[in-house]
Motif scaffolding. Sequence first.
Motif, PDB file in Angstrom:
ATOM      1  N   ARG A 172     -50.038 117.367  53.597  1.00 56.01           N
ATOM      2  CA  ARG A 172     -50.098 118.648  52.854  1.00 56.01           C
ATOM      3  C   ARG A 172     -49.651 119.792  53.741  1.00 56.01           C
ATOM      4  NH1 ARG A 172     -55.081 117.212  51.078  1.00 56.01           N
ATOM      5  NH2 ARG A 172     -54.932 116.207  49.066  1.00 56.01           N
ATOM      6  N   LYS A 173     -50.114 119.792  54.971  1.00 55.33           N
ATOM      7  CA  LYS A 173     -49.767 120.868  55.899  1.00 55.33           C
ATOM      8  C   LYS A 173     -48.248 120.848  56.173  1.00 55.33           C
ATOM      9  CE  LYS A 173     -50.438 123.919  59.281  1.00 55.33           C
ATOM     10  NZ  LYS A 173     -50.696 125.307  59.050  1.00 55.33           N
ATOM     11  N   LEU A 174     -47.669 119.654  56.251  1.00 56.67           N
ATOM     12  CA  LEU A 174     -46.230 119.553  56.519  1.00 56.67           C
ATOM     13  C   LEU A 174     -45.394 120.058  55.343  1.00 56.67           C
ATOM     14  CD1 LEU A 174     -46.304 116.154  58.380  1.00 56.67           C
ATOM     15  CD2 LEU A 174     -45.575 118.332  59.354  1.00 56.67           C
ATOM     16  N   GLY A 175     -46.013 120.120  54.189  1.00 58.16           N
ATOM     17  CA  GLY A 175     -45.326 120.663  53.015  1.00 58.16           C
ATOM     18  C   GLY A 175     -44.955 122.123  53.182  1.00 58.16           C
ATOM     19  N   THR A 176     -45.652 122.806  54.066  1.00 58.97           N
ATOM     20  CA  THR A 176     -45.387 124.243  54.235  1.00 58.97           C
ATOM     21  C   THR A 176     -44.933 124.588  55.661  1.00 58.97           C
ATOM     22  OG1 THR A 176     -47.703 124.629  54.784  1.00 58.97           O
ATOM     23  CG2 THR A 176     -47.084 124.933  52.481  1.00 58.97           C
ATOM     24  N   CYS A 177     -44.514 123.562  56.440  1.00 61.61           N
ATOM     25  CA  CYS A 177     -44.240 123.833  57.861  1.00 61.61           C
ATOM     26  C   CYS A 177     -42.857 124.428  58.118  1.00 61.61           C
ATOM     27  CB  CYS A 177     -44.433 122.575  58.701  1.00 61.61           C
ATOM     28  SG  CYS A 177     -43.108 121.380  58.473  1.00 61.61           S
ATOM     29  N   GLY A 178     -41.976 124.348  57.125  1.00 60.04           N
ATOM     30  CA  GLY A 178     -40.649 124.948  57.289  1.00 60.04           C
ATOM     31  C   GLY A 178     -39.676 124.117  58.127  1.00 60.04           C
ATOM     32  N   LYS A 179     -40.076 122.919  58.552  1.00 61.51           N
ATOM     33  CA  LYS A 179     -39.171 122.055  59.334  1.00 61.51           C
ATOM     34  C   LYS A 179     -39.010 120.703  58.640  1.00 61.51           C
ATOM     35  CE  LYS A 179     -38.026 124.487  62.953  1.00 61.51           C
ATOM     36  NZ  LYS A 179     -38.275 124.495  64.376  1.00 61.51           N
ATOM     37  N   PRO A 180     -37.842 120.053  58.813  1.00 60.31           N
ATOM     38  CA  PRO A 180     -37.683 118.709  58.245  1.00 60.31           C
ATOM     39  C   PRO A 180     -38.701 117.722  58.844  1.00 60.31           C
ATOM     40  CG  PRO A 180     -35.571 119.610  58.923  1.00 60.31           C
ATOM     41  CD  PRO A 180     -36.622 120.534  59.464  1.00 60.31           C
ATOM     42  N   VAL A 181     -39.054 116.742  58.050  1.00 57.49           N
ATOM     43  CA  VAL A 181     -40.071 115.766  58.463  1.00 57.49           C
ATOM     44  C   VAL A 181     -39.497 114.352  58.374  1.00 57.49           C
ATOM     45  CG1 VAL A 181     -42.335 114.786  57.872  1.00 57.49           C
ATOM     46  CG2 VAL A 181     -41.957 117.251  57.644  1.00 57.49           C
TER      47      VAL A 181
END
Length: 351
Positions: A195-204
């Motif tokens: 969930r947090k990575l959904g808003t991190c602004g970087k590719p995952v």
Amino acid sequence: MIVITSNKIPEDQFRQIVNEIEKEGLQVHISKGTDHTVIGLIGSVDPKLSEHLRQMKGVQNVVKISKSYKLASRDFHPENTVINIKGVKIGGDNLVVMGGPCAVESAEQIDEIGRLVKAAGGQVLRGGAFKPRTGPYSFQGIGVEGLIMMAEAGEKHGLLTITEVMTPEYVDICAEYADILQVGTRNMQNFDLLRKLGTCGKPVLLKRGFSSTYDEFLNAAEYILAGGNPNVMLCERGIRTFETYTRNTLDLSAIPVLQQLSHLPVISDPSHGTGRRELVEPMSKASVAAGADGLIIEMHTDPDHSMTGDGVQSLFPDQFAQLLKDLEKLAPIVGKTFNTVKAPTVDFQRV
Ligand code: PEP
Ligand code: MN
């Protein structure tokens, strides 16, 4: 559910269709292809609405999607996703190679490996600053200092960087220093992290859990996409089977299956997928032949003294360079472009 329209319909007709959907409080995701536009609906759809949409001018088809993941599915987004990071394209017709040590060990180590990855034609430098170890007493990574060392090496050698993030609290700092954030196999279903990575602004780059089905894998990707981050890569890194000769069993079928089910780029990790150096080269080539959009490979200048146990699966720099040379020949055969920038004068011999 998806609603398909032709790209030739007038703008106001298209707007009207979208308005009818939004009026019902449903989320709309629009994916424009060359001939058709797919309007993806998220939420529970009243059968009356689907019938009404079917009758509307400009609507070609209305299709119910029964999969639990939506944004990750090819039904919602028929075209391949291509992620462009500072000019390096991942997905579509492009082949990308990420190389580097399991863990960042020192500034000198990551700088030297960065130099060699670039010289061989790799585009991304990998290296863990935070290491998920099976045992609590094993080396756990050098932390934030390692992120800084890797960012410096990436900048100096003109490489993108990828590093693993293990907890939601460290997402912001990892996103500050790295170009791509990696979710490890052990964390594929760490939903707070996703969930947090959904808003991190970087590719995952999301690694497949070692006991996860494709459906579970794509639902994990859906968490990141649903949070607003469209730049997700799927990584097959081997699954646990009855076989013990290899560390894991690299599931090659995952590559075409995931590409059929999803539009997201698929990366293969033959290092963790096999756990054996001598298998990395053939399984890298097999992955590319199966259609992989990229590889993530462990490479170390002194694998026998690597600080994690992953030296046994790390290529020597000369092996890495030879593999990339071979991939340059293989890529066009499978319709891929491998855009490498090499430094031809580098000596890859072992010391
Ligand atoms: C790694 O890339 O070094 C790693 C720990 O990978 P995985 O999560 O696939 O084990
Ligand atoms: Mn590793």
